[in-house]
Design a protein around this motif. Structure first.
Motif, short mmCIF file in Angstrom:
data_model
loop_
_atom_site.label_atom_id
_atom_site.label_comp_id
_atom_site.label_asym_id
_atom_site.label_seq_id
_atom_site.Cartn_x
_atom_site.Cartn_y
_atom_site.Cartn_z
N VAL A 53 -124.68 62.23 19.81
CA VAL A 53 -123.81 63.41 19.76
C VAL A 53 -122.70 63.21 18.72
N LEU A 54 -122.10 62.03 18.68
CA LEU A 54 -121.08 61.75 17.67
C LEU A 54 -121.67 61.84 16.27
N SER A 55 -122.87 61.36 16.11
CA SER A 55 -123.53 61.41 14.81
C SER A 55 -123.71 62.85 14.35
N VAL A 56 -124.16 63.71 15.23
CA VAL A 56 -124.34 65.14 14.90
C VAL A 56 -123.00 65.78 14.57
N PHE A 57 -122.01 65.52 15.40
CA PHE A 57 -120.69 66.12 15.20
C PHE A 57 -120.12 65.73 13.83
N GLN A 58 -120.24 64.47 13.48
CA GLN A 58 -119.71 64.00 12.20
C GLN A 58 -120.57 64.48 11.03
N LYS A 59 -121.87 64.63 11.25
CA LYS A 59 -122.76 65.16 10.20
C LYS A 59 -122.33 66.57 9.79
N PHE A 60 -121.81 67.32 10.72
CA PHE A 60 -121.36 68.69 10.45
C PHE A 60 -119.89 68.74 10.02
N GLY A 61 -119.32 67.59 9.73
CA GLY A 61 -117.95 67.54 9.24
C GLY A 61 -116.88 67.51 10.31
N GLY A 62 -117.29 67.29 11.55
CA GLY A 62 -116.32 67.22 12.64
C GLY A 62 -115.49 65.94 12.57
N GLU A 63 -114.24 66.05 12.97
CA GLU A 63 -113.34 64.91 13.01
C GLU A 63 -112.96 64.65 14.46
N VAL A 64 -113.29 63.48 14.96
CA VAL A 64 -112.98 63.11 16.34
C VAL A 64 -111.49 62.78 16.45
N GLU A 65 -110.81 63.41 17.41
CA GLU A 65 -109.40 63.14 17.63
C GLU A 65 -109.20 62.14 18.77
N LYS A 66 -110.00 62.27 19.83
CA LYS A 66 -109.94 61.31 20.93
C LYS A 66 -111.18 61.48 21.80
N THR A 67 -111.45 60.47 22.60
CA THR A 67 -112.54 60.53 23.58
C THR A 67 -111.97 60.14 24.93
N GLU A 68 -112.62 60.62 25.97
CA GLU A 68 -112.17 60.35 27.33
C GLU A 68 -113.41 60.19 28.22
N GLN A 69 -113.43 59.12 29.00
CA GLN A 69 -114.55 58.91 29.91
C GLN A 69 -114.17 59.36 31.30
N ILE A 70 -115.03 60.19 31.89
CA ILE A 70 -114.88 60.62 33.27
C ILE A 70 -116.20 60.34 33.95
N SER A 71 -116.19 59.34 34.81
CA SER A 71 -117.40 58.91 35.51
C SER A 71 -118.46 58.51 34.48
N SER A 72 -119.62 59.13 34.53
CA SER A 72 -120.70 58.77 33.61
C SER A 72 -120.79 59.73 32.41
N LYS A 73 -119.73 60.48 32.18
CA LYS A 73 -119.72 61.43 31.06
C LYS A 73 -118.58 61.11 30.10
N MET A 74 -118.79 61.48 28.86
CA MET A 74 -117.75 61.35 27.84
C MET A 74 -117.33 62.74 27.38
N ILE A 75 -116.04 62.89 27.17
CA ILE A 75 -115.52 64.12 26.59
C ILE A 75 -114.98 63.76 25.21
N ILE A 76 -115.45 64.48 24.22
CA ILE A 76 -115.05 64.25 22.84
C ILE A 76 -114.18 65.42 22.41
N TYR A 77 -112.97 65.11 21.98
CA TYR A 77 -112.06 66.13 21.46
C TYR A 77 -112.03 65.97 19.95
N GLY A 78 -112.15 67.07 19.24
CA GLY A 78 -112.15 66.98 17.80
C GLY A 78 -111.92 68.31 17.14
N VAL A 79 -112.00 68.28 15.82
CA VAL A 79 -111.77 69.46 15.00
C VAL A 79 -112.98 69.66 14.10
#
Length: 72
Positions: free
Chosen positions: A11-37
């Motif tokens: 997922v990070l690879s796809v997001f960055q391939k489209f020019g997304g910039e990750v601002e922060k990540t947060e883990q909740i249980s077995s899921k990750m939340i990616i905040y970005g622009v």
């Protein structure tokens, strides 16, 4: 973007391939939340690519954070 941990790299690879910039990540249980622009233009094809990369488990929502010039 919310995704199970197993798909985080893809997922990070796809997001960055489209020019997304990750601002922060947060883990909740077995899921990750990616905040970005990402630009609206780049986000138009993002949903399909995220579904492919995560076998349909990742989902995202868009919140307008403002306006700024894009990098050419």
């Amino acid at each position: 973007i919310t995704t199970p941990l197993d798909y985080l790299g893809a997922v990070l690879s796809v997001f960055q391939k489209f020019g997304g910039e990750v601002e922060k990540t947060e883990q909740i249980s077995s899921k990750m939340i990616i905040y970005g622009v990402i630009t609206v233009r780049s986000s138009l094809s993002l949903a399909n690519e995220l579904r492919k990369a995560s076998e349909g488990f990742a989902f995202w929502q868009l919140d307008v954070s403002g306006y700024r010039k894009i990098k050419e």
